[in-house]
Scaffold this motif. Structure first.
Motif, PDB file in Angstrom:
ATOM      1  N   ASP A 211     -51.905   6.345 -36.269  1.00 39.29           N
ATOM      2  CA  ASP A 211     -51.858   4.883 -36.372  1.00 39.29           C
ATOM      3  C   ASP A 211     -53.173   4.339 -36.944  1.00 39.29           C
ATOM      4  O   ASP A 211     -53.165   3.384 -37.724  1.00 39.29           O
ATOM      5  N   ALA A 212     -54.287   4.932 -36.555  1.00 35.19           N
ATOM      6  CA  ALA A 212     -55.586   4.495 -37.066  1.00 35.19           C
ATOM      7  C   ALA A 212     -55.713   4.787 -38.558  1.00 35.19           C
ATOM      8  O   ALA A 212     -56.364   4.051 -39.294  1.00 35.19           O
TER       9      ALA A 212
ATOM     10  N   THR B 144     -50.604  10.516 -32.202  1.00 35.87           N
ATOM     11  CA  THR B 144     -50.022   9.216 -32.564  1.00 35.87           C
ATOM     12  C   THR B 144     -51.106   8.161 -32.731  1.00 35.87           C
ATOM     13  O   THR B 144     -51.088   7.382 -33.688  1.00 35.87           O
ATOM     14  N   PHE B 145     -52.076   8.141 -31.824  1.00 33.90           N
ATOM     15  CA  PHE B 145     -53.175   7.184 -31.921  1.00 33.90           C
ATOM     16  C   PHE B 145     -53.947   7.362 -33.230  1.00 33.90           C
ATOM     17  O   PHE B 145     -54.235   6.397 -33.935  1.00 33.90           O
TER      18      PHE B 145
ATOM     19  N   ASP C 169     -49.778  12.012 -27.718  1.00 37.10           N
ATOM     20  CA  ASP C 169     -50.315  10.650 -27.644  1.00 37.10           C
ATOM     21  C   ASP C 169     -51.559  10.502 -28.512  1.00 37.10           C
ATOM     22  O   ASP C 169     -51.721   9.503 -29.221  1.00 37.10           O
ATOM     23  N   ARG C 170     -52.439  11.478 -28.463  1.00 35.30           N
ATOM     24  CA  ARG C 170     -53.677  11.419 -29.261  1.00 35.30           C
ATOM     25  C   ARG C 170     -53.353  11.493 -30.751  1.00 35.30           C
ATOM     26  O   ARG C 170     -53.950  10.771 -31.554  1.00 35.30           O
TER      27      ARG C 170
END
Length: 72
Positions: free
Chosen positions: A64-65, A60-61, A57-58
């Motif tokens: 995305d940033a 992916t975050f 999850d981290r």
């Protein structure tokens, strides 16, 4: 993301992504090792898998940033 990242922030994010990917691979190897030796410590396996999901999850975050928003 609503604000543009500076070059320094981009570099920091990229470094963190690579570190997290390595930790994710290490967890994958640890999970494989525990299951291959027949270890019946389900709680430990559950914790490792949960940590692996949190890392994903981290990652992916952060990815995305790092990816610029493209308005089509």
């Amino acid at each position: 993301m609503s604000k543009e990242l500076s070059q320094e922030e981009r570099a920091e994010f990229a470094i963190e992504v690579e570190r997290l990917r390595q930790e994710h691979r290490d967890l994958d190897a640890a999970i494989d090792a525990l299951t291959s030796v027949g270890a019946d410590d389900r709680l430990q396996l559950q914790r490792l898998k949960k940590r692996k999901l949190m890392l994903r999850d981290r990652i992916t975050f952060l990815e995305d940033a790092l990816t610029p928003d493209i308005i089509a």
